[in-house]
Design a protein around this motif. Sequence first.
Motif, mmCIF file in Angstrom:
data_model
loop_
_atom_site.group_PDB
_atom_site.id
_atom_site.type_symbol
_atom_site.label_atom_id
_atom_site.label_comp_id
_atom_site.label_asym_id
_atom_site.label_seq_id
_atom_site.Cartn_x
_atom_site.Cartn_y
_atom_site.Cartn_z
ATOM 1 N N GLN A 216 1.009 -1.248 -0.011
ATOM 2 C CA GLN A 216 -0.008 -0.046 -0.107
ATOM 3 C C GLN A 216 0.759 1.455 -0.079
ATOM 4 O O GLN A 216 0.276 2.197 -0.623
ATOM 5 N N ASN B 101 -7.110 3.230 5.407
ATOM 6 C CA ASN B 101 -5.738 2.697 4.992
ATOM 7 C C ASN B 101 -4.655 2.962 6.030
ATOM 8 O O ASN B 101 -4.825 3.576 7.026
ATOM 9 N N ASP C 78 -9.661 0.547 1.979
ATOM 10 C CA ASP C 78 -9.093 -0.695 2.157
ATOM 11 C C ASP C 78 -10.202 -1.333 2.938
ATOM 12 O O ASP C 78 -10.470 -0.989 3.972
ATOM 13 N N ASP D 162 -3.709 -5.902 -2.331
ATOM 14 C CA ASP D 162 -2.409 -5.788 -2.122
ATOM 15 C C ASP D 162 -1.522 -6.762 -1.999
ATOM 16 O O ASP D 162 -0.255 -6.606 -2.291
#
Length: 688
Positions: A218, A277, A386, A436
């Motif tokens: 990320q 995130n 996310d 990811d």
Amino acid sequence: MRGGRWRRIARQIGRSVAVWAVSTVTMLVLAGILPDFQLQSPDGDSATDIAVTAALGAGAFGVLSAVFWPLLVRLLLLVPALVLGLLVFVLNGVLLSVALRLVPSGDSEAAPETAVIVAAVMSAVASATGAALAVRDDDAYRRRLYRLADRRRRTLPPGPSSPGTVFVQLDGVGHDVLLAAVDKGLMPTVARWLGGPRASHRLTRWHTDWSSQTGASQLGILHGSNFDVPAFRWYEKAGREVMVCNRPTSAAELQRRAVDRTGDPGLLAADGASRGNLFSGGADEQALVLSIATRRRSRENRSRAGYFAYFSDPANAVRTALSFVAEVGREIGQSTRARARKVRPRVGRGGLYPLIRAFATVVERDVVVAAVMGDMLAGRTAVYADLVAYDEVAHHSGPHSGDAERVLARLDRSLALIENVAEHAPRPYRIVVLSDHGQSPGETFRSRYGLGLGDLARAGCGLPVPRRARRTHSGAEARAAVRAALRRPVEEGAGQHRPPRRSEPIVLASGNLGLVSFPDVPHRMTKEEIDARHPALLTTLANHPGIGFLLVRSERHGGVVLGAYGAEIPLDRLDEDPGPLEVFGPHAAGAVRRTHSFPNTADIMVNSAYDPADGEVLAFEEQIGSHGGLGGAQSEPFLLSPLAFSPAAGDGEELVGAEEVHRVLRRWLRESDGPQVPLTTAPEERAA
């Protein structure tokens, strides 16, 4: 125009009256079946008086919820998230008790625990009623969602709007896992996007760096650089501290380093929003972002502001709290069945884990999805969010388990909701779904061999290991390897001649990637230095059946990969002779060479063994679905992108590394700002 406004007002009043009536009936029913909840005096009241009391109580409860609930939620921002579910019920019960005391008759009362139950049921019923009445009313639906949006930016300037982009990260979902879920019918939204003549998206596999975990991926995706992130956790000799990607101070420092290296604030710097995130991506709007959690809170910068935006609606609070409790029960039931059936491999799922799972699969999902909906209704240009639900469950239940598959089905419903909200947004939106990293199945290193990587490293250093580990077959193998390497016996009492503490290694694990560092040596040690200090260590590690390969620095070759039976391949010869890396695929050599260039790479980098026949690795952590190193599906995430965007990679090309994914996403954002001509009409697209 004025007539339409009055019609909307009339519909709103009608819905409010209907919700009030249903709440009144609900209160009457609960008063009839719950012994500790009454709406009449001990001497008895007429049916009319009881009905009026119920109506007044329901109305007072609704008003108090609308007025005071947002204020109470602000206080919840100071409370740990895992107790949020319980507080939702308790505070709702308090509001109901206050509402009953405001009823003029003064005869209504409820025991504290009963008030909690009544308040929860009434909030749930009111929410369901309001949603049912508004289901065919687009204006009402839009207004309900607008409550979750930032009210400072609800409209765009006049004129045509370029499309916005929503990036939804399904944490830990591998490319092949996604395809399998589509084939099984678990993800109909994704299947519709990919299949048939009206397909709207294309699916692309990409390959992670050696560190196949959210921190490295990320950071690279959002900030364009994950340089010097060798693992999920590692020891930095210069600062004498352990860095952990999901620690707020570490996340903030990693983001700062990435920005300094690239000179760019991030992917979301232009009118972007970052939701749920580890890193901000340079977004102005941030909620549930770990890298800002250590900053001083302000109106513009609150890492937990997303909780307030979502739970300011009491109906949301109760619905999520009920789902939270149900998920805890679901996890307890699933883990109990796994133990009863003696499922293997299996890890412990007790303690706080049921609460952690429920938070990841319910609270975090609901809050993040609601924040994304609000961003779309506010017309923001780029949103990155996310969703961690699958990753959390797959770690403990396995990436291909029924538990994990059910989470994928619920994530698909979240994607469908986001897609539906796009129809009400002030600008068109393109939805990109990506992951990811993936996850690789397999039992843990400790469960197979009876000792952990730290125990094995200590044995190789001649340090005492726990008696439990010494008794295992693997412990005996480790000690035998030490004796062979030293060419002298190691007595059982060797621990009495323990080397100074300064020579003890720091051993850290990131999935199936292990890192061994010697903190008393200020630089990255070479193979020659390690052999001089601990002659048996590298041999013990490299020859263990659970170890795939080692990476160490070499005075002679710069860097070498070590494997079993004395394999020692210099990094510059890996392309012609991959040695122990061959089983890990064609991208392994490049990933290892890149990690070798990092200043904070550990003295010894250890990757567990990998079995390509079943795709299994051995995690150095207590996980039966793991990621963090090389081997199998963990290194193969996906990009699911609209056909309106150019292909992520050209024909015959492969997408390798998170930094390359960042460049692709940058390109797509630039395409959204340009002429809106469908790229599928381009000559090269027609030829494909």
